[in-house]
Write an enzyme that holds these catalytic residues in place. Structure first.
Site, PDB file in Angstrom:
ATOM      1  N   ASP A 123      -5.186  -2.868  -2.224  1.00 27.17           N
ATOM      2  CA  ASP A 123      -4.692  -3.587  -1.533  1.00 27.17           C
ATOM      3  C   ASP A 123      -4.070  -4.538  -0.703  1.00 27.17           C
ATOM      4  O   ASP A 123      -4.850  -5.640  -0.615  1.00 27.17           O
ATOM      5  CB  ASP A 123      -5.309  -2.456  -0.552  1.00 27.17           C
ATOM      6  CG  ASP A 123      -4.314  -1.707   0.338  1.00 27.17           C
ATOM      7  OD1 ASP A 123      -3.727  -2.364   1.176  1.00 27.17           O
ATOM      8  OD2 ASP A 123      -4.042  -1.038   0.534  1.00 27.17           O
TER       9      ASP A 123
ATOM     10  N   SER B  19       1.145  -1.081  -0.134  1.00 28.72           N
ATOM     11  CA  SER B  19      -0.147  -0.353   0.092  1.00 28.72           C
ATOM     12  C   SER B  19       0.560   0.993   0.330  1.00 28.72           C
ATOM     13  O   SER B  19       1.587   1.545  -0.796  1.00 28.72           O
ATOM     14  CB  SER B  19      -0.973  -0.068   1.488  1.00 28.72           C
ATOM     15  OG  SER B  19      -2.119   0.492   0.617  1.00 28.72           O
TER      16      SER B  19
END
Length: 292
Positions: free
Chosen positions: A177, A65
């Protein structure tokens, strides 16, 4: 195909070819496993700056991320001061466009373009330091590790928080993610065989209070952080050292505290430098071989 049917999927072929059970040379220096945590991840810039000032070489990086965004800049060879300069200038419009669809409110293509701009549009395998970015195939729930291919797209996929950012399609994969499967990518950076792995967990001092939530985006991000915080604590146990910047009191949804977050990262890493030097000294005294 995005990757194999089981185990961590690798979207692009890795250059690593060690055989199970065979001794492999370790890469001198440290590997950084940079965890996600929305804007809290900016603290990782301070961690890197403290290491650079201490002249401790970073020889491998993996990120998830926001950690993938910082890690990409490190792996591209940008000095810590330049990464910090970019971080304090960063705003949401630099990394996302509000283009609502059925799969997400934000288009993350600007993030890919931002990465391409600051790193010179390089492929992952062309970076100065071995790098991998972690994402998740939402179709199967499998971890996906990018070890080669377009750097910007890998960071975009790694940072695509479900429901907020639109997923990134790749072959038969729909990528979101990486925090869902591996928020502090210790296992990923160990594939690059650094002597020592330093994990950066920016969620350890996560504030669970919600009375300050003022708008929907903050609620989404806060809820997501609560989930990946639990995942992080189990994954970082394989690291040699865990650095936990105290991000309490800083914003997790805006960039206004970027400078403060960088300082917190520096403080946390400097406090751990004696321990890190001791760990490195142990490796220097022993054989430079590892075993699968």
């Amino acid at each position: 195909m995005c990757g194999p049917a089981s185990g961590p999927a690798v979207c692009f072929n890795s250059n690593m070819t060690e055989e199970k059970g065979q001794p492999v040379a370790l890469r001198p220096g440290i590997g950084l496993a940079l965890g996600g945590g929305v804007t809290y991840t900016i603290a990782s810039v301070g961690v890197f700056r403290a290491l650079q000032e201490a002249k401790i070489p970073v020889t491998a990086v993996s990120g998830t991320s926001g950690g993938a965004l910082i890690g990409a800049a490190i792996a591209a060879g940008l000095p810590a001061d330049e990464i910090a300069r970019q971080a304090v200038r960063l705003r949401w419009h630099d990394i996302a466009w509000p283009i609502p669809t059925r799969t997400g409110l934000l288009n993350g293509r600007p993030m890919a373009r931002f990465v391409e701009r600051i790193t010179g549009r390089r492929l992952i395998e062309e970076l100065a330091i071995p790098f991998s970015a972690v994402a998740t195939n939402i179709n199967t729930g499998e971890e996906v590790r990018f070890t080669s291919g377009p750097l910007g797209m890998a960071v975009q996929a790694s940072s695509a928080i479900p429901g907020l950012f639109q997923p990134v399609p790749l072959g038969k994969c729909l990528l979101v993610d990486g925090g869902i499967t591996d928020n502090v990518p210790v296992a990923a950076v160990r594939e690059h065989r650094p002597q020592v792995v330093v994990a950066v967990d920016v969620l350890r001092f996560f504030e669970g209070r919600q009375e300050h939530l003022r708008w929907g985006l903050e609620l989404v991000l806060k809820s997501y952080q609560a989930m990946v915080k639990i995942i992080s604590e189990s994954q970082e146990r394989r690291a040699d050292l865990v650095v936990m910047p105290n991000v309490a009191g800083c914003s997790f949804a805006s960039f206004r505290d970027a400078g403060k977050l960088i300082e917190r990262g520096e403080e946390a890493m400097r406090a751990m430098l004696p321990r890190l030097r001791a760990i490195l000294a142990e490796y220097d005294r022993g054989p430079s071989l590892g075993w699968d």
